[in-house]
Design a protein around this motif. Structure first.
Motif, PDB file in Angstrom:
ATOM      1  N   MET A   1      69.727  32.619  94.894  1.00  9.87           N
ATOM      2  CA  MET A   1      69.184  33.860  95.463  1.00  9.87           C
ATOM      3  C   MET A   1      68.873  34.884  94.367  1.00  9.87           C
ATOM      4  N   LYS A   2      69.837  34.947  93.392  1.00  7.48           N
ATOM      5  CA  LYS A   2      69.659  35.894  92.288  1.00  7.48           C
ATOM      6  C   LYS A   2      68.406  35.528  91.475  1.00  7.48           C
ATOM      7  N   ASN A   3      68.253  34.210  91.279  1.00 11.18           N
ATOM      8  CA  ASN A   3      67.097  33.733  90.506  1.00 11.18           C
ATOM      9  C   ASN A   3      65.790  34.100  91.183  1.00 11.18           C
ATOM     10  N   ILE A   4      65.783  34.024  92.514  1.00  8.06           N
ATOM     11  CA  ILE A   4      64.567  34.369  93.264  1.00  8.06           C
ATOM     12  C   ILE A   4      64.244  35.850  93.065  1.00  8.06           C
ATOM     13  N   LEU A   5      65.289  36.657  93.135  1.00 11.85           N
ATOM     14  CA  LEU A   5      65.128  38.106  92.978  1.00 11.85           C
ATOM     15  C   LEU A   5      64.557  38.451  91.594  1.00 11.85           C
ATOM     16  N   TYR A   6      65.108  37.803  90.559  1.00 11.56           N
ATOM     17  CA  TYR A   6      64.595  38.047  89.203  1.00 11.56           C
ATOM     18  C   TYR A   6      63.143  37.589  89.104  1.00 11.56           C
ATOM     19  N   GLY A   7      62.867  36.458  89.750  1.00  2.45           N
ATOM     20  CA  GLY A   7      61.504  35.923  89.763  1.00  2.45           C
ATOM     21  C   GLY A   7      60.542  36.895  90.424  1.00  2.45           C
ATOM     22  N   ILE A   8      60.978  37.492  91.524  1.00  5.34           N
ATOM     23  CA  ILE A   8      60.125  38.453  92.238  1.00  5.34           C
ATOM     24  C   ILE A   8      59.810  39.639  91.328  1.00  5.34           C
ATOM     25  N   MET A   9      60.850  40.160  90.692  1.00  5.35           N
ATOM     26  CA  MET A   9      60.660  41.348  89.836  1.00  5.35           C
ATOM     27  C   MET A   9      59.727  41.035  88.661  1.00  5.35           C
ATOM     28  N   TYR A  10      59.948  39.860  88.064  1.00  2.00           N
ATOM     29  CA  TYR A  10      59.147  39.435  86.911  1.00  2.00           C
ATOM     30  C   TYR A  10      57.685  39.254  87.315  1.00  2.00           C
ATOM     31  N   SER A  11      57.492  38.573  88.461  1.00  2.00           N
ATOM     32  CA  SER A  11      56.131  38.329  88.941  1.00  2.00           C
ATOM     33  C   SER A  11      55.433  39.634  89.287  1.00  2.00           C
ATOM     34  N   PHE A  12      56.165  40.489  89.967  1.00  2.61           N
ATOM     35  CA  PHE A  12      55.591  41.765  90.379  1.00  2.61           C
ATOM     36  C   PHE A  12      55.120  42.560  89.158  1.00  2.61           C
ATOM     37  N   LYS A  13      55.992  42.608  88.137  1.00  3.03           N
ATOM     38  CA  LYS A  13      55.649  43.336  86.908  1.00  3.03           C
ATOM     39  C   LYS A  13      54.406  42.738  86.266  1.00  3.03           C
TER      40      LYS A  13
END
Lengths: 314, 259
Positions: A1-13
């Motif tokens: 779940m944490k990895n998904i969250l980091y992925g979302i933030m990275y992608s969004f940026k």
């Protein structure tokens, strides 16, 4: 779940900083701001023209963001090999893909919200289409003037705000009418939906073809219900009996019905006429259409995940 | 540590999807705490093998296990760092943002100092606040190295780590590998530069046309090379290769090449 969250933030940026995102966003903002000038071409229904034009701009540019960034968000990672460092970490491929996709969804929400805000400010400046928010009577005032005001362009702002100010409140807040807010929500769902299709196609073909396929799906999905209506037999009651007076070719009718059944129906997300005439949309309809979009998007994403988890990345 | 058993990888090519083997029946054990060099000419299948080890592509036959886990299982990568050939990063993000993201993907807490140490070791700390798409090739390679060593992984897999670097960059990169070797890391790197073999490796594996033709420790292979040099005395040392080991490896590859 944490990895998904980091992925979302990275992608969004990453998407937020991309040139294609900025270009679409800026162009849409120019069109929304310019909707005033377009509305001046008419002597009547200027507010309606502004709303129609702006909703079209918001919708089409978010669809473009969904298609073009959806087709490139993973494809470019593979092409440029930047994916090599991501999925060789202790991360499941599904987590990576979910992060990328939800990051794109977040970017679409971000752009829609910005566009809707600019649209709101344009309407606020022009004093058209906005409705005052009155505590404890919000629904009554902001919502629905609906049927009553179907053919009027402007809410009587002076009267509403004057009565509100007279009740001891120094400021009056204005909001967009309900159908416009719901149209904003539908634009988000529609854009995320088409981006899921573009993402899926980009995993099995090239970026250019994925974009073309997604555009075709979007186009067909917008006209399929109308085409389906056209091939339905035309019936008339003659002498108390139902008689078919016109019947389309059976093969053609079957093809159209098949397309209508299998491909997503994007036309249900277009409520611009309700928005332009300030007709309230029922909560049942909102839920049904939102659920339709979310379920279809989830299905496309699951198929994309299965393909991606087995894909050789080289 | 890494067990590769009877691995074959084929790709479908052309209109009719003809099978083409990239790697054939490869078996190789990579020992812990040692540096293994993986040599071979271009197109030998080195990168394909490495991509199978790190879980980017799946073997058509056979198995690859890292610390007991299948290479496609994410747990196999818990203690693994990978430096790809010609790495690249998305546009618009700064070096520090990129390494922060990759650090977060590790299943352990990485503090700021560890990130800075990795950047310093890779020699890219000074450019941490520059957007990665403005980096030169060498700087990108260094950032990718920093990403691969963050979290202090036990196993490091480098695919052509020295390719495209200038002489200073190559020297610095080799020094980094030496430092990692001192820390008893398991390093597996591919190269087609034979001069790297003696300097860096404890063990040498040679792959030609997808087949493993040599897998020996450095001492044994040096003995073989010395004997070979003795045998071929009169023809020897050409301008390009000037140590018996390089000549031996070169001839080995040449002999086994199909065309």
């Amino acid at each position: 779940m944490k990895n998904i969250l980091y992925g979302i933030m990275y992608s969004f940026k990453e998407i937020k900083n991309s040139k294609i995102f900025y270009s679409f966003l800026i162009f849409a903002l120019i069109l929304i701001s310019g909707s005033y000038f377009v509305s001046q071409t008419s002597f009547i229904s200027q507010g309606r023209i502004m709303v129609d034009f702006s909703i079209f701009a918001i919708s089409i540019f978010n669809i473009f963001i969904g298609i073009f960034i959806g087709a490139s968000v993973v494809y470019d990672d593979i092409e440029k090999k930047s994916i090599f460092l991501s999925i060789t970490r202790p991360v499941k491929r599904t987590e990576y893909l979910t992060g990328r996709f939800l990051g794109l969804a977040a970017a679409i929400i971000f752009s829609t919200v910005i566009m809707m805000f600019i649209f709101y400010f344009v309407l606020l400046i022009m004093h058209k289409f906005i409705v005052p928010v009155v505590p404890n009577a919000g629904a009554a005032v902001s919502g629905a003037k609906s049927v009553h005001n179907v053919h009027s362009n402007n809410v009587n702002l002076q009267n509403n705000s004057a009565s509100y100010a007279a009740s001891g409140h120094p400021f009056t807040f204005y909001t967009l009418p309900q159908p416009l807010i719901i149209q904003g929500l539908f634009i988000i769902i529609e854009s995320v939906f088409i981006s899921a299709a573009a993402l899926l196609f980009s995993l099995v073909t090239s970026k250019a073809l994925a974009s073309i396929f997604a555009i075709l799906i979007f186009f067909i999905g917008n006209v399929s219900s109308r085409m389906n209506d056209l091939v339905k037999p035309v019936k008339k009651i003659i002498d108390g009996k139902v008689v078919i007076v016109h019947q389309a070719n059976h093969i053609l009718a079957s093809i159209v019905r098949f397309i209508y059944t299998v491909l997503p129906n994007f036309s249900i997300f277009n409520i611009s006429s309700e928005a332009a005439y300030k007709v309230n949309v029922s909560s049942g309809m909102i839920l049904y259409r939102a659920a339709y979009g979310i379920c279809y998007t989830t299905l496309l994403f699951i198929i994309a995940s299965i393909i991606f988890s087995k894909k050789d990345i080289s | 540590m890494i067990e590769i058993k009877n691995v074959t990888k084929y790709f479908r090519v052309g209109f009719f999807g003809t099978r083409k083997n990239a790697v054939e029946d490869l078996s190789l054990d990579i020992d812990g705490g040692k540096v293994t060099g993986f040599f071979g000419p271009n197109g030998a299948g080195k990168s394909t093998t490495i991509k199978m080890i790190v879980g980017l592509i799946k073997a058509s036959k056979g198995s690859i296990k890292i610390n007991g886990y299948d290479s496609f299982d994410y747990r196999a990568r818990l203690k693994l760092g990978y430096l790809p050939e010609n790495p690249s990063f998305p546009r618009g993000l700064k070096g520090i943002e990129i390494i922060n993201y990759y650090a977060k993907l590790l299943n352990k807490k990485i503090n700021k100092n560890e990130i800075y140490d990795a950047l310093k070791l890779a020699g890219i700390f000074y450019a941490k606040n520059t957007q990665a798409h403005k980096y030169s090739k060498g700087m990108t390679q260094r950032l990718a190295l920093a990403v691969s060593i963050i979290g202090d992984p036990e196993i490091l897999i480098f695919d052509e780590p020295l390719s495209g670097l200038d002489p200073i960059g190559r020297k610095e990169f080799k020094d980094i590998i030496f430092k990692l070797k001192e820390r008893k890391k398991t390093i597996f790197f591919s190269s087609h530069v034979l001069a790297d073999s003696k300097e860096l490796c404890d063990r040498i594996a040679v792959l030609v046309n997808g087949r493993l033709i040599k897998n020996e420790n450095l001492e044994n292979i040096e003995k073989e090379a010395a004997a070979y040099a003795e045998e071929k005395k009169e023809e020897r040392l050409s301008g390009e290769y000037n140590t018996p080991l390089e000549v031996y490896l070169y001839d080995l590859m040449l002999k086994n090449r199909k065309n």
